[in-house]
Structures are given as structure tokens and as C-alpha cells.
Design an enzyme around this catalytic site. Structure first.
Site, PDB file in Angstrom:
ATOM      1  N   GLU A 175       4.629   1.588  -7.567  1.00  0.00           N
ATOM      2  CA  GLU A 175       4.567   0.205  -8.049  1.00  0.00           C
ATOM      3  C   GLU A 175       5.631  -0.053  -9.120  1.00  0.00           C
ATOM      4  O   GLU A 175       5.325  -0.501 -10.228  1.00  0.00           O
ATOM      5  CB  GLU A 175       3.151  -0.137  -8.567  1.00  0.00           C
ATOM      6  N   GLU A 299      -1.973   2.646  -0.743  1.00  0.00           N
ATOM      7  CA  GLU A 299      -3.143   2.204  -1.510  1.00  0.00           C
ATOM      8  C   GLU A 299      -3.765   1.027  -0.782  1.00  0.00           C
ATOM      9  O   GLU A 299      -3.093   0.004  -0.565  1.00  0.00           O
ATOM     10  CB  GLU A 299      -2.762   1.813  -2.941  1.00  0.00           C
TER      11      GLU A 299
END
Ligand code: AHR
Length: 491
Positions: A175, A299
Site C-alpha cells: 500500500e 488483501e
């Protein structure tokens, strides 16, 4: 009762379903590692090298193919050298992302890599780009995989591991558009190329490099990344997408207390994964027409408000029959998109977000989501088949999700019925597949809010169900709010 039909086209294989699509993710977050899967060698709870034996056995039962670690956001503040050597001497740190707790680094590289060997799964290491250095990541790879004499390999031997481990999956950052450094895709792309250059293949080990991809529908990130990062730089790009029932991150909704409306918005929020995968795949097909770069959804899962009375930074949530439906929809979608989607990792394995296992002291339970992984496990390394579904909608949202695969001459059909009141009968046209034996398993509950508690750990669990084979078809009942698997074998 609704009538639902599925027509299988056994001669039309769509794509190979990599077993890594059934992968998992465990972060240094709340009670996922500490007081979750790792209790330490001196714990009275039965363990192997500090990892709970009951968890090892449960993960082996669903044939866990790959485990991602150490984060998540934690990865971009993790310095691997703090987590090796004599435990009492390991440097402590503050886990700034997850509750500001002190991390004692007692679970580090050796503990993780040995656990993966014990589980028989591939390790997937997420490297630190946000606050690390190129040298630090390059040395980590050398430490884990170099066979000869070198500063890092010698350090590994000094710490008790003579042979290198095998490391295939290496994520370069996590991220990086957010907690991993708040970067622009242009900047990250350059940084990615720099980092990956120095992550070498040692001693017959071949890395499969994963670039940090977008959040949900950030198509610009995917486009800019793939305009700059080419198949000779990366093997895959990651994608994160969570289902938040209310769509509002400041009030996500509770895991076990929700209205029917909130249930249905959870289902439509999950089905949005299909659009995201389709649109990212279209960009990838344009910029990587050779299909060389895989898409890894590393995820995914439901994200609710934490359980009352628990640490807000620990992301502990219960897991109901609603989560089982969400898991089934996502896994069916990953199968359907497996031409591009090469891996997926549910967040997270133990005690965090949509966990497959919960623990409390010495007690441990399997959640409804765990059972979905069990029902779907024969899809691992199977061939996804084309099929035509005629399901039904509720207010425009499809209620039936399914996928079909073939492995070792047997078919696996997995179906979920998300509707809370409508039961359905599924009739499968087998398209000439000579089925002689049918084995059905069903996961359902009278209420989507049903969950397994430590006092009643088997309230939601799969039970056998029967299917009727006749004249080239198979028929099976799909109760309201259920997940069903049907395995068909030839004579
Ligand atoms: O899974 C929890 C967190 O969600 C991860 O650390 C991060 O990558 C994501 O935002």
C-alpha cells in the site's frame, strides 16, 4: 422454491486455478501472530517451535498454499534484522500502525520461514520500501536464499539455519499509495524498479516479484504502474479490496449485529470485486497483452467495527454465516478471473478481520469462513470450466454465485445462495460429463448472524447433503443463505 440452472461445458477450459488463490495473510497486528498463532516455545498450549499445534493442523487440513507476512502496513516499518538471533537480545519497536504496542520481535524470519516449511506452503514476504532501504531488502533476500559464503548467509548460519530457505514470492512494498509512504504511482514505479534490481536470484532460487498495485477501483494507479513497470521488472501486481457493509469507513457496521439491508449491501459490496477485477484486467490486457504479469489480490475480506471492549487497533471481529457467503462469492470470482488472478490472500488468518481461526487462551475455533476454504479446496490447481448460470436477483443483485472446475477426472461445483428467504433448487446440465458418484457438502444456518463461539464452536459447520443424478443432470437443494459444494466423480 426458485429454480436455478447451470450448464457446464466440459470441453471449454477457461484457465488454470492456481492453488495460491486459496492463500492467507498474517500480519503483526493485534492477536494474529502473538497470542494468536504464535504462543512461544514455553507456552503450556501445545506448540511446535512456538506455533500452536491446533492451528498448524487446521491450516494443513485446508492445504494452505501460501502465507503472506509480516504485513500489511507493518511491513513498511519492519526491519528484519531486529527479528533474528537470540530472542532475549532482539531489539524492540513500537507497532505504530496497530495500537502503538511494543513489538518484541520474537517472531521473525526464522520463525516464519520454518512455519511455512512446517505447513508445506510457500512463504510470501512483504518487503519494506516505505521506511527501509534497497540494501536492507537486498540483504534480506541474500540472508534467506544464498547457499554460499557471504556476510548474510554466514549470519543466517550463525543463527542456526545452515541451508537457505526457498523463497518465491517477494512483495516490494505494501500500500505505498497509503500507509506504505503516501506515494504517487509515478514515484513508486521508479522506486519499485530500483528495489527489484537489487533483489537477486541466488543459489537456484527464483524470485517471483510483486509490485504494489492499487486500492480497489484506483485504475489510474494500475495504468501508470504498468506504463512504467514491464514484465522484465515484475511478475505480478497486487490489489487490495475490502468489503465494508455500510461503505463508510468511520462506521463500518458490526460483525454479528446487522439488519437485513446491511446484509444485502455487504453482498453487493462484495460483488463489486467482479467489476474491479474486470476493469483492472482490461488495463492489464492492454498494457501487458502477453498476460505475463499476474494480478494478486493479497488483501480481501470483510472489515467491520471491532468487537465491543476490544482494542480498537487490534481489528478483532467475529465471523458469521454472512462472512461465509462473502468468502464463497470472492473465491468463485477469483476462479472465474484466474486467467489474470494468480493469487489471493484473505485478511487475516487468526483473530484479525475476516479470520478463519479465532483463539481465546488455550481455546481455538474454526469460523464459517474456514469451512468455505475447506469446501473449496479441491479447486486448488484445477482447471476452471466455462459454465452458464441462470440464477435470480434480489433488487438487481445476483443471489447465486458459482464456479466449476475439473481435477483428476472429477468435477467440483461450488455455489452460494445469498438470499435470506428464498430456497433454490439447482439443476446442473453436466454437458456429457459421465458422473457416477455425487458427494455434496453444505454450510448453512437459520440466521446469517449465526457464528461459532468458544462455548458453541460448532454451531456453523458443514454437513453432508445429497444430490440426485439422472439423465445427464445433477440436482441439489440450495437453502437460503448457504454455501454448497458438489463433487462429481466418473464411474
Ligand atoms: O489488513 C489490515 C490492513 O489493511 C493492512 O495492514 C493494510 O495493508 C490494509 O490497509
Amino acid at each position: 422454491m426458485k429454480q436455478v440452472t447451470l450448464k457446464i461445458k466440459p470441453e471449454r477450459r477457461l484457465s488454470h486455478i492456481n492453488r495460491e488463490i486459496y492463500g492467507h495473510f498474517s500480519e503483526h497486528l493485534g492477536r494474529c501472530i502473538y497470542n494468536g498463532l504464535y504462543v512461544g516455545e514455553h507456552s503450556p498450549i501445545p506448540n511446535r517451535n512456538g506455533v500452536r499445534t491446533d492451528i498448524i493442523e487446521a491450516l494443513r487440513r485446508i492445504r494452505i498454499p501460501v502465507l503472506r507476512w509480516p504485513g500489511g502496513c507493518f511491513a513498511d516499518e519492519y526491519h528484519w534484522k531486529d527479528g533474528i538471533g537470540e530472542k532475549s537480545l532482539r531489539k524492540k519497536m513500537v507497532n505504530t500502525n496497530w495500537g502503538g504496542v511494543t513489538e518484541d520481535n520474537s517472531f521473525g524470519t526464522h520463525e516464519f520461514m520454518n512455519l511455512c516449511e512446517e505447513l508445506g506452503c510457500e512463504p510470501y514476504i512483504a518487503g519494506n520500501v516505505g521506511s527501509g532501504t534497497v540494501r536492507e531488502l537486498a540483504e534480506w533476500v541474500e540472508y534467506m536464499t544464498f547457499d554460499g559464503e557471504s556476510p548474510m548467509a554466514d549470519l543466517r548460519r550463525k543463527n542456526g539455519r545452515e541451508q537457505p530457505w526457498k523463497l518465491k514470492y517477494l512483495g516490494i512494498g505494501n500500500e505505498n499509495w497509503g500507509c506504505g509512504g503516501n506515494m504517487r504511482p509515478e514515484y513508486y514505479s521508479d522506486l519499485y524498479k530500483q528495489y527489484q534490481t537489487f533483489c537477486k536470484n541466488y543459489s537456484g532460487n527464483t524470485l517471483y516479484k510483486v509490485a504494489c498495485g492499487p486500492s480497489g477501483e484506483d485504475y489510474n494507479w494500475m495504468r501508470v504502474l504498468l506504463e512504467n513497470v514491464k514484465p522484465w521488472h515484475t511478475n505480478a501486481v497486487s490489489l487490495h479490496y475490502y468489503t465494508v457493509p455500510t461503505g463508510d469507513w468511520s462506521h463500518k457496521g458490526a460483525a454479528t449485529v446487522f439488519s437485513d439491508d446491511e446484509y444485502y449491501s455487504t453482498i453487493s459490496g462484495t460483488l463489486f470485486m467482479d467489476e474491479i477485477l474486470t476493469k483492472h484486467t482490461a488495463i492489464m490486457d492492454e498494457l501487458d497483452p502477453g498476460n505475463k504479469i499476474g494480478l494478486i489480490v493479497d488483501e480481501w475480506g470483510c472489515w467491520y467495527d471491532v468487537e465491543e471492549g476490544t482494542h480498537p487497533g487490534f481489528l478483532y471481529q467475529q465471523n458469521t454465516m454472512r462472512d461465509a457467503i462473502v468468502a464463497a462469492i470472492n473465491l468463485n470470482l477469483f476462479n472465474a478471473h484466474s486467467r489474470r488472478v494468480v493469487m489471493a490472500n484473505i485478511a487475516q488468518t487468526v483473530n484479525v478481520l475476516q479470520a478463519i481461526i479465532l483463539t481465546e487462551g488455550e481455546r481455538m475455533l474454526l469460523t464459517p469462513t474456514y469451512h468455505v476454504f475447506d469446501l473449496f479446496k479441491e479447486h486448488q490447481d484445477a482447471e476452471c470450466m466455462e459454465s452458464e448460470l441462470n440464477g435470480f436477483d434480489r433488487s438487481g443483485t445476483p443471489m447465486i454465485s458459482c464456479s466449476v472446475s475439473e481435477k483428476d477426472g472429477a468435477l467440483l461445483i461450488t455455489v452460494s445462495n445469498a438470499d435470506l428467504t428464498e430456497e433454490a433448487e439447482l439443476t446442473v446440465d453436466l454437458g456429457g460429463f459421465p458422473a457416477a458418484q455425487a458427494e455434496g457438502m453444505m454450510l448453512t444456518a437459520p440466521d446469517p448472524r449465526a457464528f461459532n463461539s468458544f462455548d458453541e464452536p460448532e454451531r456453523v459447520k458443514p454437513v453432508p447433503c445429497s444430490a440426485v443424478l439422472s439423465g445427464g443432470t445433477a440436482a441439489i437443494r440450495l437453502p437460503a443463505c448457504s454455501v454448497v459444494s458438489l463433487r462429481l466423480r466418473r464411474s
